[in-house]
Design a protein around this motif. Structure first.
Motif, PDB file in Angstrom:
ATOM      1  N   VAL A   8      31.589  24.834   7.064  1.00  0.00           N
ATOM      2  CA  VAL A   8      30.668  25.531   6.159  1.00  0.00           C
ATOM      3  C   VAL A   8      30.987  25.205   4.700  1.00  0.00           C
ATOM      4  CG1 VAL A   8      30.065  27.393   7.723  1.00  0.00           C
ATOM      5  CG2 VAL A   8      32.137  27.592   6.345  1.00  0.00           C
ATOM      6  N   ALA A   9      32.285  25.020   4.380  1.00  0.00           N
ATOM      7  CA  ALA A   9      32.648  24.670   3.003  1.00  0.00           C
ATOM      8  C   ALA A   9      32.075  23.308   2.626  1.00  0.00           C
ATOM      9  CB  ALA A   9      34.165  24.669   2.841  1.00  0.00           C
ATOM     10  N   ALA A  10      32.125  22.361   3.563  1.00  0.00           N
ATOM     11  CA  ALA A  10      31.592  21.021   3.299  1.00  0.00           C
ATOM     12  C   ALA A  10      30.099  21.073   3.035  1.00  0.00           C
ATOM     13  CB  ALA A  10      31.888  20.100   4.485  1.00  0.00           C
ATOM     14  N   GLN A  11      29.381  21.882   3.824  1.00  0.00           N
ATOM     15  CA  GLN A  11      27.929  21.979   3.632  1.00  0.00           C
ATOM     16  C   GLN A  11      27.618  22.595   2.269  1.00  0.00           C
ATOM     17  OE1 GLN A  11      26.207  20.392   5.971  1.00  0.00           O
ATOM     18  NE2 GLN A  11      28.134  20.165   7.092  1.00  0.00           N
ATOM     19  N   PHE A  12      28.356  23.660   1.901  1.00  0.00           N
ATOM     20  CA  PHE A  12      28.101  24.306   0.616  1.00  0.00           C
ATOM     21  C   PHE A  12      28.362  23.359  -0.551  1.00  0.00           C
ATOM     22  CE2 PHE A  12      30.217  26.304  -3.034  1.00  0.00           C
ATOM     23  CZ  PHE A  12      29.093  26.856  -3.628  1.00  0.00           C
ATOM     24  N   VAL A  13      29.511  22.669  -0.529  1.00  0.00           N
ATOM     25  CA  VAL A  13      29.833  21.740  -1.611  1.00  0.00           C
ATOM     26  C   VAL A  13      28.763  20.666  -1.725  1.00  0.00           C
ATOM     27  CG1 VAL A  13      31.477  19.981  -2.379  1.00  0.00           C
ATOM     28  CG2 VAL A  13      32.320  22.162  -1.504  1.00  0.00           C
ATOM     29  N   ALA A  14      28.285  20.180  -0.573  1.00  0.00           N
ATOM     30  CA  ALA A  14      27.237  19.160  -0.582  1.00  0.00           C
ATOM     31  C   ALA A  14      25.943  19.719  -1.176  1.00  0.00           C
ATOM     32  CB  ALA A  14      26.989  18.645   0.833  1.00  0.00           C
ATOM     33  N   PHE A  68      25.584  22.151  -3.287  1.00  0.00           N
ATOM     34  CA  PHE A  68      25.773  22.389  -4.713  1.00  0.00           C
ATOM     35  C   PHE A  68      25.677  21.077  -5.486  1.00  0.00           C
ATOM     36  CE2 PHE A  68      28.073  24.078  -8.455  1.00  0.00           C
ATOM     37  CZ  PHE A  68      27.386  25.270  -8.605  1.00  0.00           C
ATOM     38  N   ASN A  69      26.261  20.011  -4.933  1.00  0.00           N
ATOM     39  CA  ASN A  69      26.207  18.705  -5.602  1.00  0.00           C
ATOM     40  C   ASN A  69      24.803  18.115  -5.567  1.00  0.00           C
ATOM     41  OD1 ASN A  69      28.931  18.771  -6.228  1.00  0.00           O
ATOM     42  ND2 ASN A  69      29.557  17.699  -4.379  1.00  0.00           N
ATOM     43  N   TRP A  70      24.148  18.199  -4.419  1.00  0.00           N
ATOM     44  CA  TRP A  70      22.802  17.625  -4.297  1.00  0.00           C
ATOM     45  C   TRP A  70      21.805  18.331  -5.220  1.00  0.00           C
ATOM     46  CZ3 TRP A  70      22.914  17.948   1.787  1.00  0.00           C
ATOM     47  CH2 TRP A  70      23.735  16.938   2.270  1.00  0.00           C
ATOM     48  N   SER A  71      21.991  19.632  -5.402  1.00  0.00           N
ATOM     49  CA  SER A  71      21.050  20.394  -6.224  1.00  0.00           C
ATOM     50  C   SER A  71      21.209  20.119  -7.716  1.00  0.00           C
ATOM     51  CB  SER A  71      21.228  21.890  -5.970  1.00  0.00           C
ATOM     52  OG  SER A  71      22.480  22.335  -6.485  1.00  0.00           O
ATOM     53  N   ASN A  72      22.379  19.589  -8.111  1.00  0.00           N
ATOM     54  CA  ASN A  72      22.708  19.351  -9.530  1.00  0.00           C
ATOM     55  C   ASN A  72      22.880  20.650 -10.320  1.00  0.00           C
ATOM     56  OD1 ASN A  72      22.773  16.549  -9.445  1.00  0.00           O
ATOM     57  ND2 ASN A  72      20.599  16.351  -9.871  1.00  0.00           N
ATOM     58  N   LEU A  73      22.996  21.786  -9.643  1.00  0.00           N
ATOM     59  CA  LEU A  73      23.166  23.058 -10.338  1.00  0.00           C
ATOM     60  C   LEU A  73      24.456  23.075 -11.158  1.00  0.00           C
ATOM     61  CD1 LEU A  73      22.012  25.550  -7.553  1.00  0.00           C
ATOM     62  CD2 LEU A  73      20.956  25.278  -9.806  1.00  0.00           C
ATOM     63  N   VAL A  81      34.199  25.987 -16.118  1.00  0.00           N
ATOM     64  CA  VAL A  81      33.425  25.016 -15.333  1.00  0.00           C
ATOM     65  C   VAL A  81      34.189  24.651 -14.064  1.00  0.00           C
ATOM     66  CG1 VAL A  81      32.472  22.674 -15.319  1.00  0.00           C
ATOM     67  CG2 VAL A  81      32.217  24.112 -17.344  1.00  0.00           C
ATOM     68  N   ASN A  82      35.525  24.648 -14.166  1.00  0.00           N
ATOM     69  CA  ASN A  82      36.373  24.320 -13.025  1.00  0.00           C
ATOM     70  C   ASN A  82      36.180  25.307 -11.876  1.00  0.00           C
ATOM     71  OD1 ASN A  82      38.418  22.821 -11.690  1.00  0.00           O
ATOM     72  ND2 ASN A  82      39.943  24.333 -12.292  1.00  0.00           N
ATOM     73  N   LEU A  83      35.707  26.511 -12.191  1.00  0.00           N
ATOM     74  CA  LEU A  83      35.495  27.507 -11.147  1.00  0.00           C
ATOM     75  C   LEU A  83      34.303  27.168 -10.260  1.00  0.00           C
ATOM     76  CD1 LEU A  83      36.085  30.789 -13.203  1.00  0.00           C
ATOM     77  CD2 LEU A  83      37.686  29.646 -11.661  1.00  0.00           C
ATOM     78  N   VAL A  84      33.368  26.345 -10.766  1.00  0.00           N
ATOM     79  CA  VAL A  84      32.170  26.014  -9.990  1.00  0.00           C
ATOM     80  C   VAL A  84      32.086  24.532  -9.636  1.00  0.00           C
ATOM     81  CG1 VAL A  84      30.838  27.923 -10.926  1.00  0.00           C
ATOM     82  CG2 VAL A  84      30.771  25.728 -12.084  1.00  0.00           C
ATOM     83  N   MET A  85      32.925  23.705 -10.243  1.00  0.00           N
ATOM     84  CA  MET A  85      32.959  22.274  -9.916  1.00  0.00           C
ATOM     85  C   MET A  85      34.395  21.874  -9.651  1.00  0.00           C
ATOM     86  SD  MET A  85      30.281  20.467 -12.565  1.00  0.00           S
ATOM     87  CE  MET A  85      30.537  18.857 -11.805  1.00  0.00           C
TER      88      MET A  85
END
Length: 524
Positions: free
Chosen positions: A367-373, A375-380, A413-417
């Motif tokens: 589930v962590a891998a899906q979330f990180v993906a 978040f990255n794909w969305s460019n948020l 920023v480190n908290l979300v990336m």
């Protein structure tokens, strides 16, 4: 005076207890990441189409598609294309999740070393011979130095810290926290060059060339200040462990259902096996040294035009397999000599047993891998980083306050990336040129970023290894949750920030070089 000190300690303890209570009311990691996935999808739909100028637009940077970068746009993952991407990449996203392979490969080797008894005997000898006063410092120090081996410190040293404290009769969570503080909170500080140095410099140099096309950045341009940070972080981490965390945790009392192996006397056979294991480890390491010391060694890379010699990149990229082989061989030799391995089936059973203990982590990793993906794909995260940086730039800070503000922005920023390189790729084109125009060198801005990118690592559940640390802690205390870990690590984050930020400012005030070819100030 003593009463005031006791009152302040009790006040701080109450704050940490409240942080733990609130944090533990959060769902379990699997549920939390699933909820974050849903929130990310909704946010990508709501903010889809919103864009910001790419930081490298004015510099004419070229994107992966071969076209000049223009803007960063929030991608709606609930669109047709987004939904198709989610489903078609679900398996590969999980399989390619970096922490997953690293953890499982290293644990194969560690499993043999653990279940043969080698690690237990080695730890007991270590505890009996190393002065108690420096064990905590040694754990924090080893955590910082482990960055030479990429992220392997998360897998090896953090559980090791808990086992060492347990062997000393102290609370194992304090040992886990001390190791985690060194590995992640002290990230970047090291007495040796690491793969992070050239990776960060590779983003700093093109950002500096926006102002000065001829500017170059030495990969070791922050080496001096990062090396000088090591003893400081070690001392602060030791003080926090001994004066704040150990008293707060109190004596360790294993709950029912938690099996803690009772300490047994070390036999002559075990000492003999450990000596043979050590000899085998030295032999394996010597063989690996032969692959990197010669100029044309098997694990040396292409010739670097700037130095005229082959790079060490293939070796750095091979550190996880190297650690697997070292642990496997050491455990195998120990088991044969100690007679805990009598046939090949024993070895496969040990590796299988080590994998069975990682079941919860594998579920969390999915589930962590899906979330990180997502978040990255969305460019948020990228848009959030640019917006935050633009806000800071608009405030008009100069000099030291600007550096401090930049460090704080980097830490937030480190908290979300989680990726250090991804954050720097976005922040460097903004802050490096801006601070150059104010007289600060790119090396100074880079050093400030590396400080901000370290101490908040230990507070964010979005750190890929955060769930793994919880799994290690639950071996000793089943009730450990996100809030427990954050409350334990908060004093370290505050302490590291309080000492590292002033250290940078004093370093600049004293005019000391930041590293090899690491000037503080820039003049055209």
């Amino acid at each position: 005076m003593a009463n005031k000190e006791t009152t302040s300690q009790n006040f701080f303890k109450r704050i940490l207890d409240k942080v733990e209570i609130v944090g533990n009311k959060l769902p379990q990691p699997v549920t939390l990441f699933a909820m974050l996935m849903a929130v990310t999808l909704l946010l990508s739909w709501f903010f889809g189409g919103i864009s910001v100028d790419h930081p490298g637009k004015e510099a004419g940077l070229i994107g992966p598609d071969g076209n000049p970068v223009d803007s960063i746009e929030v991608v709606n993952l609930l669109s047709r294309e987004g939904v198709q991407m989610i489903f078609t990449k679900m398996v590969s996203t999980f399989a390619n999740f970096p922490p997953l392979g690293l953890v499982l490969v290293v644990m194969l080797g560690i499993g043999v070393a653990e279940y043969t008894g080698m690690i237990s005997v080695g730890l007991r000898l270590f505890v009996s011979r190393v002065p108690k006063a420096i064990i905590t410092f040694s754990i924090v120090l080893a955590g910082m130095l482990s960055s030479v081996a990429a992220d392997a410190g998360y897998v090896v040293l953090i559980p090791l810290g808990g086992a060492i404290f347990m062997g000393m009769g102290r609370h194992p969570l304090a040992g886990i926290a001390a190791a985690f503080a060194g590995v992640s909170g002290g990230f970047g500080a090291n007495l040796l060059p690491t793969g992070l140095d050239p990776m960060i410099a590779a983003f700093t140099e093109p950002a500096a060339q926006i102002i000065d096309p001829e500017y170059t950045v030495n990969p070791l341009s922050n080496f001096y200040i990062m090396a000088a940070s090591v003893p400081l972080i070690g001392l602060v981490g030791t003080w926090i462990t001994e004066k704040i965390l150990v008293p707060r945790l109190g004596p360790y009392k294993p709950a029912s259902g938690i099996e803690i192996e009772k300490e047994k006397p070390i036999t002559r056979q075990e000492v003999k096996a450990l000596k043979w294991s050590f000899a085998a480890t030295v032999a394996v390491l010597a063989l690996f040294m032969l692959t990197i010391i010669p100029a044309d060694g098997l694990l040396r890379g292409e010739i670097d035009p700037s130095t005229g010699s082959r790079s060490f990149k293939p070796f750095y990229d091979s550190l996880v397999p190297v650690m697997f082989i070292v642990f496997f061989v050491a455990g195998l030799v120990y088991g044969i000599v100690a007679k805990t391995i009598k046939k090949d089936k024993d070895v496969t059973d040990m590796t299988a047993k080590s994998m069975s203990t990682m079941g919860m982590y594998i579920v969390i990793a999915f589930v962590a891998a899906q979330f990180v993906a997502y978040f990255n794909w969305s460019n948020l995260g990228s848009v959030l980083a640019v917006k935050g940086s633009d806000t800071l730039k608009a405030i008009g800070f100069t000099g030291g306050p600007l550096l401090v503000a930049f460090i704080i922005v980097s830490s937030v920023v480190n908290l979300v990336m989680g990726s250090a390189s991804a954050k720097w790729a976005l922040l460097a084109p903004i802050f490096v040129p801006m601070l150059m125009l104010m007289g600060y060198s790119p090396e100074t801005t880079q050093a400030a970023y590396r400080i901000g990118d370290s101490y908040s690592n230990i507070l964010t559940p979005l750190l890929p290894y955060f769930p793994l640390v919880i799994v290690f802690a639950q071996k000793y205390v089943k009730e450990v949750g996100i809030g427990t870990l954050i409350s334990m690590m908060l004093p370290y984050a505050i302490g590291f920030a309080v000492v590292r930020i002033p250290m940078l400012l004093l370093w600049i005030w004293a005019g000391l070089p930041l590293g090899i070819e690491g000037p503080i100030y820039y003049s055209p």
